[in-house]
Design an enzyme around this catalytic site. Structure first.
Site, PDB file in Angstrom:
ATOM      1  N   HIS A   1      -7.345   2.336  -5.591  1.00  0.00           N
ATOM      2  CA  HIS A   1      -8.496   2.249  -4.670  1.00  0.00           C
ATOM      3  C   HIS A   1      -9.013   3.673  -4.502  1.00  0.00           C
ATOM      4  CE1 HIS A   1      -9.724   1.406  -0.181  1.00  0.00           C
ATOM      5  NE2 HIS A   1     -10.759   1.727  -0.935  1.00  0.00           N
TER       6      HIS A   1
ATOM      7  N   MET B   1      -7.288   9.546  -2.226  1.00  0.00           N
ATOM      8  CA  MET B   1      -8.210  10.166  -1.264  1.00  0.00           C
ATOM      9  C   MET B   1      -8.457  11.636  -1.620  1.00  0.00           C
ATOM     10  SD  MET B   1      -6.645   8.543   2.236  1.00  0.00           S
ATOM     11  CE  MET B   1      -6.288   6.782   2.332  1.00  0.00           C
TER      12      MET B   1
ATOM     13  N   SER C   1       0.869  -1.189   0.000  1.00  0.00           N
ATOM     14  CA  SER C   1       0.000   0.000   0.000  1.00  0.00           C
ATOM     15  C   SER C   1       0.902   1.234   0.000  1.00  0.00           C
ATOM     16  CB  SER C   1      -0.880  -0.009   1.246  1.00  0.00           C
ATOM     17  OG  SER C   1      -1.582   1.208   1.355  1.00  0.00           O
TER      18      SER C   1
ATOM     19  N   GLY D   1      -8.932   5.706   5.248  1.00  0.00           N
ATOM     20  CA  GLY D   1      -8.395   7.056   5.314  1.00  0.00           C
ATOM     21  C   GLY D   1      -7.015   7.178   5.907  1.00  0.00           C
ATOM     22  N   PHE D   2      -6.674   6.274   6.797  1.00  0.00           N
ATOM     23  CA  PHE D   2      -5.368   6.419   7.450  1.00  0.00           C
ATOM     24  C   PHE D   2      -4.687   5.071   7.660  1.00  0.00           C
ATOM     25  CE2 PHE D   2      -5.852  10.850   8.300  1.00  0.00           C
ATOM     26  CZ  PHE D   2      -7.228  11.037   8.398  1.00  0.00           C
TER      27      PHE D   2
ATOM     28  N   MET E   1     -12.891  -3.294   3.267  1.00  0.00           N
ATOM     29  CA  MET E   1     -12.118  -2.478   4.210  1.00  0.00           C
ATOM     30  C   MET E   1     -12.196  -3.129   5.579  1.00  0.00           C
ATOM     31  SD  MET E   1     -10.736  -0.136   2.542  1.00  0.00           S
ATOM     32  CE  MET E   1      -9.958   0.589   3.980  1.00  0.00           C
TER      33      MET E   1
ATOM     34  N   ASP F   1      -3.816   4.109  -2.729  1.00  0.00           N
ATOM     35  CA  ASP F   1      -4.990   4.676  -2.060  1.00  0.00           C
ATOM     36  C   ASP F   1      -5.149   6.120  -2.499  1.00  0.00           C
ATOM     37  OD1 ASP F   1      -4.181   2.750   0.765  1.00  0.00           O
ATOM     38  OD2 ASP F   1      -5.996   2.608  -0.432  1.00  0.00           O
TER      39      ASP F   1
ATOM     40  N   MET G   1     -10.932   6.267  -3.011  1.00  0.00           N
ATOM     41  CA  MET G   1     -11.710   6.669  -1.838  1.00  0.00           C
ATOM     42  C   MET G   1     -12.101   8.132  -2.054  1.00  0.00           C
ATOM     43  SD  MET G   1      -9.603   4.844   1.242  1.00  0.00           S
ATOM     44  CE  MET G   1      -8.090   4.461   0.405  1.00  0.00           C
TER      45      MET G   1
ATOM     46  N   HIS H   1      -0.799  -1.177  -4.639  1.00  0.00           N
ATOM     47  CA  HIS H   1      -2.094  -0.618  -4.231  1.00  0.00           C
ATOM     48  C   HIS H   1      -1.937   0.883  -3.978  1.00  0.00           C
ATOM     49  CE1 HIS H   1      -6.092  -0.992  -2.286  1.00  0.00           C
ATOM     50  NE2 HIS H   1      -5.642  -0.120  -1.408  1.00  0.00           N
TER      51      HIS H   1
ATOM     52  N   GLY I   1       0.428  -2.698   4.402  1.00  0.00           N
ATOM     53  CA  GLY I   1       0.857  -1.343   4.759  1.00  0.00           C
ATOM     54  C   GLY I   1       1.850  -1.362   5.906  1.00  0.00           C
TER      55      GLY I   1
ATOM     56  N   GLY J   1      -2.156   2.609   9.931  1.00  0.00           N
ATOM     57  CA  GLY J   1      -1.927   2.431  11.368  1.00  0.00           C
ATOM     58  C   GLY J   1      -3.156   2.303  12.240  1.00  0.00           C
TER      59      GLY J   1
ATOM     60  N   ASP K   1      -8.134  -4.855   3.157  1.00  0.00           N
ATOM     61  CA  ASP K   1      -7.383  -3.601   3.170  1.00  0.00           C
ATOM     62  C   ASP K   1      -7.497  -2.904   4.517  1.00  0.00           C
ATOM     63  OD1 ASP K   1      -7.514  -0.666   0.942  1.00  0.00           O
ATOM     64  OD2 ASP K   1      -6.215  -1.205   2.617  1.00  0.00           O
ATOM     65  N   GLY K   2      -6.364  -2.958   5.281  1.00  0.00           N
ATOM     66  CA  GLY K   2      -6.365  -2.233   6.556  1.00  0.00           C
ATOM     67  C   GLY K   2      -5.900  -3.092   7.716  1.00  0.00           C
TER      68      GLY K   2
HETATM   69  C1  DX5 Z   1      -6.446   2.566   4.933  1.00  0.00           C
HETATM   70  C2  DX5 Z   1      -5.594   2.195   3.772  1.00  0.00           C
HETATM   71  C3  DX5 Z   1      -4.776   0.923   3.955  1.00  0.00           C
HETATM   72  C4  DX5 Z   1      -3.815   0.955   5.062  1.00  0.00           C
HETATM   73  C5  DX5 Z   1      -2.864  -0.210   5.071  1.00  0.00           C
HETATM   74  O1  DX5 Z   1      -7.350   3.552   4.469  1.00  0.00           O
HETATM   75  O2  DX5 Z   1      -6.457   1.952   2.685  1.00  0.00           O
HETATM   76  O3  DX5 Z   1      -4.063   0.705   2.740  1.00  0.00           O
HETATM   77  O4  DX5 Z   1      -3.076   2.134   4.966  1.00  0.00           O
HETATM   78  O5  DX5 Z   1      -1.902   0.041   5.988  1.00  0.00           O
HETATM   79  P1  DX5 Z   1      -1.965  -0.372   7.538  1.00  0.00           P
HETATM   80  O6  DX5 Z   1      -1.278  -1.724   7.621  1.00  0.00           O
HETATM   81  O7  DX5 Z   1      -1.188   0.700   8.243  1.00  0.00           O
HETATM   82  O8  DX5 Z   1      -3.399  -0.401   7.953  1.00  0.00           O
HETATM   83 ZN    ZN Z   2      -6.794   0.859  -0.005  1.00  0.00          ZN
END
Ligand code: DX5
Ligand code: ZN
Length: 229
Positions: A65, A36, A7, A141-142, A136, A34, A67, A32, A196, A144, A174-175
């Site tokens: 992806h 936003m 990611s 959005g974030f 998801m 993301d 968002m 991947h 990620g 961690g 994802d996440g």
């Molecule tokens: C969340 C993201 C994910 C996430 C993956 O919105 O789409 O890609 O960042 O990373 P970790 O492992 O930090 O959740």
């Molecule tokens: Zn994603």
């Protein structure tokens, strides 16, 4: 076959080209991205120009992806930037069927992304044109964030629906896909892992070390057949 998808929102933005080359060589299966807009999710990341530039450095799959609100406005832009797969959130477009068709007509694989609280019912009338579903496992959005345990049931239900419909639709999760979570999501039927900060972009570890670890972990799981039981 389980696939590993770094990611890139978790990568060092100043070293993206080098990161892509290194992860390609470390046998990442797909990248991947993301995307936003600060509206659908309260954050910003990258855009089509960055994807277009990075496209030169690898032949691996680019998976965007989106968002973003009303993603139908930007499907063509991301397809032309070099994306091989584009997922849109069912919650972000009024005309999901038309938007997915738009992606397919551009020769790009079409995905439906669902937030943790969203029902699988969104898929009821688009089974025939969906190539993959992004579940998801955190609120988008974030990086961690914490895995949402109830999404495990959702993966299992989706896998059953796919088998009943006789489709070859892939499940992308994802996440917070961590070493603790990976066996659990694979057990429920996940195919594509978005990797990620939880399992790949880890402080103090080189990309090569983390990828090698990930590959051997997945190999161990498949040998132990945990993932397929
Ligand atoms: C969340 C993201 C994910 C996430 C993956 O919105 O789409 O890609 O960042 O990373 P970790 O492992 O930090 O959740
Ligand atoms: Zn994603």
């Amino acid at each position: 076959m389980t696939s590993i998808g770094p990611s890139l929102m978790c990568a060092n933005m100043g070293e993206l080209r080098d990161t892509i080359v290194r992860l390609d060589q470390a046998e990442a299966d797909f990248f991947h991205f993301d995307i936003m807009d600060g509206k659908f999710v309260p954050n910003f990341t990258m855009g089509p120009d960055m994807i277009r530039e990075l496209r030169h450095y690898t032949d691996k799959i680019f998976d965007a992806h989106l968002m973003i609100e009303e993603p139908e406005r930007y499907i063509k832009v991301f397809a032309e930037a070099g994306c091989d797969m584009i997922s849109v959130h069912a919650e972000s477009t009024i005309h999901l069927q038309r938007t997915l068709n738009q992606i397919k007509e551009l020769g790009v694989k079409a995905g439906v992304a669902l937030n943790p609280a969203s029902s699988l019912n969104h898929l009821d009338y688009v089974w025939d044109i969906v190539d993959y579903v992004v579940l998801m496992t955190v609120n988008p959005g974030f990086a961690g964030q914490k895995f949402i345990p109830l999404t495990l049931e959702k993966i299992k239900k989706l896998k059953k629906l796919i088998q009943e419909n006789g489709n070859s639709i892939e499940i992308q999760v994802d996440g917070n896909i961590s070493y603790e979570i990976i066996p659990q999501v694979l057990n429920k039927g996940a195919d594509m892992l978005v990797c990620g900060t939880s399992c790949l972009f880890r402080k103090g570890e080189s990309l090569e070390y983390s990828m090698a670890n990930l590959h051997s972990f997945l190999e161990g799981l498949s040998k132990g057949n945990v993932a397929n039981s």
